[in-house]
Design an enzyme around this catalytic site. Structure first.
Site, mmCIF file in Angstrom:
data_model
loop_
_atom_site.group_PDB
_atom_site.id
_atom_site.type_symbol
_atom_site.label_atom_id
_atom_site.label_comp_id
_atom_site.label_asym_id
_atom_site.label_seq_id
_atom_site.Cartn_x
_atom_site.Cartn_y
_atom_site.Cartn_z
ATOM 1 N N ASN A 141 51.806 53.149 -23.017
ATOM 2 C CA ASN A 141 52.269 54.013 -24.110
ATOM 3 C C ASN A 141 51.727 53.420 -25.408
ATOM 4 O O ASN A 141 52.263 52.459 -25.931
ATOM 5 C CB ASN A 141 53.810 54.057 -24.132
ATOM 6 C CG ASN A 141 54.316 54.905 -25.289
ATOM 7 O OD1 ASN A 141 53.561 55.641 -25.926
ATOM 8 N ND2 ASN A 141 55.608 54.805 -25.573
ATOM 9 N N TRP A 142 50.663 54.033 -25.898
ATOM 10 C CA TRP A 142 49.998 53.473 -27.088
ATOM 11 C C TRP A 142 50.663 53.878 -28.394
ATOM 12 O O TRP A 142 50.237 53.447 -29.462
ATOM 13 C CB TRP A 142 48.512 53.888 -27.087
ATOM 14 C CG TRP A 142 47.702 53.163 -26.071
ATOM 15 C CD1 TRP A 142 47.947 51.914 -25.580
ATOM 16 C CD2 TRP A 142 46.506 53.616 -25.429
ATOM 17 N NE1 TRP A 142 46.974 51.567 -24.663
ATOM 18 C CE2 TRP A 142 46.080 52.598 -24.564
ATOM 19 C CE3 TRP A 142 45.749 54.788 -25.509
ATOM 20 C CZ2 TRP A 142 44.926 52.704 -23.786
ATOM 21 C CZ3 TRP A 142 44.615 54.903 -24.728
ATOM 22 C CH2 TRP A 142 44.210 53.870 -23.878
ATOM 23 N N LYS A 143 51.648 54.761 -28.310
ATOM 24 C CA LYS A 143 52.375 55.193 -29.522
ATOM 25 C C LYS A 143 51.379 55.606 -30.604
ATOM 26 O O LYS A 143 50.333 56.157 -30.278
ATOM 27 C CB LYS A 143 53.331 54.094 -29.993
ATOM 28 C CG LYS A 143 54.160 53.526 -28.835
ATOM 29 C CD LYS A 143 55.264 52.617 -29.270
ATOM 30 C CE LYS A 143 55.976 52.068 -28.048
ATOM 31 N NZ LYS A 143 57.189 51.349 -28.347
ATOM 32 N N HIS A 163 61.393 59.797 -25.283
ATOM 33 C CA HIS A 163 61.280 58.382 -25.659
ATOM 34 C C HIS A 163 62.302 58.060 -26.750
ATOM 35 O O HIS A 163 62.578 58.896 -27.614
ATOM 36 C CB HIS A 163 59.854 58.081 -26.150
ATOM 37 C CG HIS A 163 59.604 56.614 -26.278
ATOM 38 N ND1 HIS A 163 60.006 55.895 -27.379
ATOM 39 C CD2 HIS A 163 59.028 55.726 -25.428
ATOM 40 C CE1 HIS A 163 59.675 54.625 -27.193
ATOM 41 N NE2 HIS A 163 59.089 54.494 -26.018
ATOM 42 N N GLU A 183 64.528 52.893 -19.906
ATOM 43 C CA GLU A 183 64.084 52.037 -21.009
ATOM 44 C C GLU A 183 65.288 51.637 -21.858
ATOM 45 O O GLU A 183 65.683 52.388 -22.767
ATOM 46 C CB GLU A 183 63.079 52.784 -21.892
ATOM 47 C CG GLU A 183 61.789 53.114 -21.202
ATOM 48 C CD GLU A 183 60.621 53.101 -22.196
ATOM 49 O OE1 GLU A 183 59.732 52.253 -22.036
ATOM 50 O OE2 GLU A 183 60.629 53.919 -23.124
ATOM 51 N N SER A 243 59.515 45.666 -23.184
ATOM 52 C CA SER A 243 58.941 44.320 -23.282
ATOM 53 C C SER A 243 58.316 43.813 -21.989
ATOM 54 O O SER A 243 58.370 42.622 -21.684
ATOM 55 C CB SER A 243 59.986 43.311 -23.787
ATOM 56 O OG SER A 243 60.412 43.651 -25.085
ATOM 57 N N GLY A 289 54.456 49.223 -23.705
ATOM 58 C CA GLY A 289 54.068 49.506 -25.080
ATOM 59 C C GLY A 289 53.155 48.414 -25.613
ATOM 60 O O GLY A 289 51.931 48.439 -25.438
ATOM 61 N N GLY A 290 53.749 47.406 -26.245
ATOM 62 C CA GLY A 290 52.989 46.344 -26.920
ATOM 63 C C GLY A 290 51.885 45.721 -26.076
ATOM 64 O O GLY A 290 50.755 45.542 -26.552
HETATM 65 C C1 PEP Z 1 58.111 51.593 -25.065
HETATM 66 O O1 PEP Z 1 58.330 51.762 -26.266
HETATM 67 O O2 PEP Z 1 58.051 52.556 -24.273
HETATM 68 C C2 PEP Z 1 57.892 50.232 -24.592
HETATM 69 C C3 PEP Z 1 58.095 49.997 -23.332
HETATM 70 O O3 PEP Z 1 57.486 49.338 -25.534
HETATM 71 P P1 PEP Z 1 57.342 47.745 -25.324
HETATM 72 O O4 PEP Z 1 56.636 47.504 -24.031
HETATM 73 O O5 PEP Z 1 56.530 47.299 -26.521
HETATM 74 O O6 PEP Z 1 58.718 47.192 -25.314
#
Ligand code: PEP
Length: 258
Positions: A10-12, A96, A168, A219, A240-241
């Site tokens: 998920n590159w947001k 989300h 999530e 995370s 995400g990150g």
């Molecule tokens: C998200 O926002 O869907 C997500 C999983 O982000 P991160 O991996 O950065 O916590």
């Protein structure tokens, strides 16, 4: 039963044209066991077609990060399910926590979006999770149960074949104000995933319960992904990150082993 494993980036609102090109110059598709892992990239709307081109003949799919709940019309700035399907998008992330928080999306809106996505053969990745306060108050299961049934209201057993559920926990998302640099533990995520399955059983039947992929997000990185992958009711990860750079995402993919 062979476990389906989805690994979703998920590159947001990250990755510009240059970083997208660099990402695909470095990702090593030949290292990925595509029989066991389905890789999905979720870029911003404007880069969906570019991402599809960069994937080329490799085995991977693209997800949109949102869509609008009306089929078409005077909705300036919105994107429809049909428009996404037309350009080759296969999945769409819906519900989300950032959309719920910053754009006031409700379960009812998400339910309407799921219905329209399914009508246009897009597969929804439906996100839900509890906030830090809700977790502290011991409300995780109650919140999850409510969100699951509201999001899936009037979704048929047949349509459930095309839905992925993403648990999530909001507090575990790396950019959330309450995140302390920690993901949920695989063991505690497993408890919620099992609970989600139990709820699917009461809403649907044993086939939906067994076959619906339930993935974890919050995370996830190269170091902790292996723990989630080993859990019985975890069928993949939403990242995400750690998906923003090819090197870290490649490690997440490679370290995902059931
Ligand atoms: C998200 O926002 O869907 C997500 C999983 O982000 P991160 O991996 O950065 O916590």
């Amino acid at each position: 039963m062979t476990k389906k494993n989805y690994i979703i980036a998920n590159w947001k609102m990250n990755l510009d044209l240059m970083s997208l090109n660099i990402f695909f110059n470095h990702i090593k598709f030949d290292e990925i066991d595509v029989n066991k892992k389905e890789i999905i990239f979720a870029p911003s709307f404007v880069f969906i077609e570019k991402t599809l081109n960069l994937i080329g003949d490799n085995t991977a799919s693209v997800a949109a990060q949102n869509l609008f709940w009306e089929a078409k019309g005077a909705y300036t700035g919105e994107v429809s399910a049909k428009q996404l399907a037309d350009i080759g998008c296969k999945y769409v992330i819906l519900g989300h926590s950032e959309r719920r928080e910053f754009f006031n999306e409700t379960d009812e809106m998400i339910n309407a979006k799921i219905k329209l996505a399914l009508k246009h053969r897009l597969k929804p990745i439906v996100c839900m999770g509890e906030s830090f306060e809700e977790k502290e108050q011991g409300l995780t299961k109650k919140i999850i149960e409510q969100k699951l049934s509201a999001c899936l209201s009037e979704i048929s057993t047949g349509d459930m074949r095309n839905i992925i559920i993403a648990y999530e926990p909001i507090w575990a998302i790396s950019t959330n104000v309450n995140n302390t640099g920690q993901s949920d533990t695989p063991e505690s995520a497993q408890v919620v995933h099992k609970f989600l399955r139990k709820n699917l059983e009461s809403l649907y039947d044993s086939v939906v319960t067994e076959k619906t992929p339930i993935i974890y997000g919050g995370s996830v990185d190269a170091d902790n992904v292996g723990g989630f992958a080993k859990m019985e009711d975890i069928d993949g990860v939403l990242v995400g990150g750690a998906s923003k750079e090819s090197s870290s995402f490649q490690k997440v993919i490679n370290n995902y082993s059931t």
